[in-house]
Scaffold this motif. Sequence first.
Motif, PDB file in Angstrom:
ATOM      1  N   SER A  39       0.825  -1.206   0.000  1.00  0.00           N
ATOM      2  CA  SER A  39       0.000   0.000   0.000  1.00  0.00           C
ATOM      3  C   SER A  39       0.859   1.256   0.000  1.00  0.00           C
ATOM      4  CB  SER A  39      -0.940   0.003   1.207  1.00  0.00           C
ATOM      5  OG  SER A  39      -0.220  -0.207   2.404  1.00  0.00           O
ATOM      6  N   LEU A  40       2.025   1.208   0.683  1.00  0.00           N
ATOM      7  CA  LEU A  40       2.915   2.364   0.663  1.00  0.00           C
ATOM      8  C   LEU A  40       3.636   2.471  -0.677  1.00  0.00           C
ATOM      9  CD1 LEU A  40       4.331   2.502   4.272  1.00  0.00           C
ATOM     10  CD2 LEU A  40       3.015   4.252   3.089  1.00  0.00           C
ATOM     11  N   LEU A  80       1.364   4.429  -2.550  1.00  0.00           N
ATOM     12  CA  LEU A  80       1.461   5.835  -2.162  1.00  0.00           C
ATOM     13  C   LEU A  80       2.613   6.512  -2.885  1.00  0.00           C
ATOM     14  CD1 LEU A  80       0.823   8.329  -0.465  1.00  0.00           C
ATOM     15  CD2 LEU A  80       2.210   7.342   1.370  1.00  0.00           C
ATOM     16  N   VAL A 132       5.441   7.592   7.873  1.00  0.00           N
ATOM     17  CA  VAL A 132       4.304   6.893   8.467  1.00  0.00           C
ATOM     18  C   VAL A 132       4.798   6.015   9.613  1.00  0.00           C
ATOM     19  CG1 VAL A 132       2.487   5.174   8.093  1.00  0.00           C
ATOM     20  CG2 VAL A 132       2.965   6.889   6.333  1.00  0.00           C
ATOM     21  N   HIS A 155       3.060   3.124  12.142  1.00  0.00           N
ATOM     22  CA  HIS A 155       1.855   2.332  12.387  1.00  0.00           C
ATOM     23  C   HIS A 155       2.246   1.087  13.156  1.00  0.00           C
ATOM     24  CE1 HIS A 155      -2.118   0.478  10.687  1.00  0.00           C
ATOM     25  NE2 HIS A 155      -2.232   0.906  11.935  1.00  0.00           N
ATOM     26  N   VAL A 179       1.131  10.159  10.663  1.00  0.00           N
ATOM     27  CA  VAL A 179       1.676  10.472   9.346  1.00  0.00           C
ATOM     28  C   VAL A 179       2.162  11.910   9.367  1.00  0.00           C
ATOM     29  CG1 VAL A 179      -0.639  11.040   8.465  1.00  0.00           C
ATOM     30  CG2 VAL A 179       1.237  10.606   6.855  1.00  0.00           C
ATOM     31  N   VAL A 232      -2.540  13.507   1.005  1.00  0.00           N
ATOM     32  CA  VAL A 232      -1.755  12.367   1.474  1.00  0.00           C
ATOM     33  C   VAL A 232      -2.330  11.821   2.779  1.00  0.00           C
ATOM     34  CG1 VAL A 232       0.501  11.666   2.373  1.00  0.00           C
ATOM     35  CG2 VAL A 232       0.357  13.081   0.309  1.00  0.00           C
ATOM     36  N   TRP A 291      -5.461   9.837   2.168  1.00  0.00           N
ATOM     37  CA  TRP A 291      -5.138   8.552   1.533  1.00  0.00           C
ATOM     38  C   TRP A 291      -4.612   7.567   2.573  1.00  0.00           C
ATOM     39  CZ3 TRP A 291      -1.366   5.003   0.988  1.00  0.00           C
ATOM     40  CH2 TRP A 291      -1.468   4.099  -0.068  1.00  0.00           C
ATOM     41  N   CYS A 292      -3.722   8.037   3.435  1.00  0.00           N
ATOM     42  CA  CYS A 292      -3.145   7.153   4.445  1.00  0.00           C
ATOM     43  C   CYS A 292      -4.201   6.662   5.430  1.00  0.00           C
ATOM     44  CB  CYS A 292      -2.020   7.865   5.185  1.00  0.00           C
ATOM     45  SG  CYS A 292      -0.523   8.141   4.201  1.00  0.00           S
ATOM     46  N   LEU A 350      -4.257   2.819   4.766  1.00  0.00           N
ATOM     47  CA  LEU A 350      -3.349   2.187   5.717  1.00  0.00           C
ATOM     48  C   LEU A 350      -4.034   1.834   7.030  1.00  0.00           C
ATOM     49  CD1 LEU A 350      -0.133   4.359   5.213  1.00  0.00           C
ATOM     50  CD2 LEU A 350      -0.875   2.326   3.971  1.00  0.00           C
TER      51      LEU A 350
END
Length: 443
Positions: free
Chosen positions: A4-5, A8, A28, A30, A316, A332, A335-336, A340
């Motif tokens: 997924s990144l 991005l 990021v 997580h 983020v 951004v 989206w994250c 994510l």
Amino acid sequence: MPRSLGELQSSLDRWAQEAGVPGAVVGVLHDGEESVAATGVSSVDAPLPVDGDTLFMVGSTTKTFTAAAVLALVEDGLLDLDAPVVEYLPDLVLADPAARSRVTSRHLLTHTGGFLGDVDIETGWGSDALAAAVAALADLPQVFPVGEVFSYSNSGFMLAGRVAEVVSGQLYEDLVRTRLLEPLGMDDSLFLPWEVFTRRHSVGHAFRDGSPVVAHTPGLPRSAAAAGGLWSSARDQLRWARFFLLGETKGTAPFGEAARNALFEPQRPAASPFEQVGLSWLRTRHGDAELVRHGGNVSNIQVSEFVTLPAERFAVTVLTNSAGGSALGPRVVDWCLEHLVGVPPVPAAPALPRPDLAEYTGTYATGDLAFEFTARDGGLWLRLVVTGELGDLPPAAEVVFVADDVVARAADTSKRAARFVRDSTGRVTAVEYGGRTAYRADA
């Protein structure tokens, strides 16, 4: 890099070009894992690729460091958040003697000091820059009674930084470095240009004829250090997030868990688009998700975002080197959150029938900022005016009503833009925009 990144990264390359951002980096965090994506260059004049260690100005995210330094002094027993500031600065002069006797550090850290907040005070680059700026606060009008109205205040954080200097016996920059940056291993976070310019760093950009050009200025004077003067990298910003979300440090923690949590805890309602304020940290909702965030805009030449979702141990940061970051950063972040963390996008709000627009038109001013609302082509239009702005400002945009006295940009009604405030007679006399509370010129 998770798939997924990787997605991005390709989107970041495209979005940065669309927004006119020469260089940007995203960090990021997580569940304890860090990832970085970068695009573009640090300067269009001397292009070097940006990466997770490139320094950018983070702007007002610096306020979270100022608040943390103050809380460290509170934990040391050297400072009381609710004691009048004048107990620590007996020579303090404010335009309103009643405000001088009442204003506390808690007021300053929650943007409720009431004196004019949006001002530039140029006092040079010497070690006395902050002290000289605080001496100049005597010239600022007391716009609101102390403690009654939230209005985003750079000058309030300058005063908070000066209190920390006096109480600690250290220059503000030295206090933040020794108490916060070094224990957290934030070796690429600096304040002074002559330290920054020996590192890989990004310069700010303005727009001329539709293209980004280097802005030959740091964007802020030293006097504004406590309000927005920190340079940092994406990787260092993730270390800041790691400390607050997970309590992890490289060395001895700057302060205990209780003080760390106190910075996040809501203190009072804030002004639109924020909902609540902690001690510097701003709280908003994204659908059902509760975000704790900051970010900054340095003279419209470097723009950043810093957003956390504590419930998901997620953060983020987005660092950019032009005004286009104001569009790129939120894109951004959204989206994250969706891809994510699984937080769905906020749906667009339906536009309501137009009220009498004459109730709302006018200029609402606060210091160097003004918000102009005009009626045009049957709609309400908003234009931002900034005295002495270095970068280009966005053009006027149409706004539509999405709730009583609340407007959103017509192009994106998922995010509220401003809220109008009425006096006891029902007349619109002020507007909340960008966290500022600004009176209408004829109020």
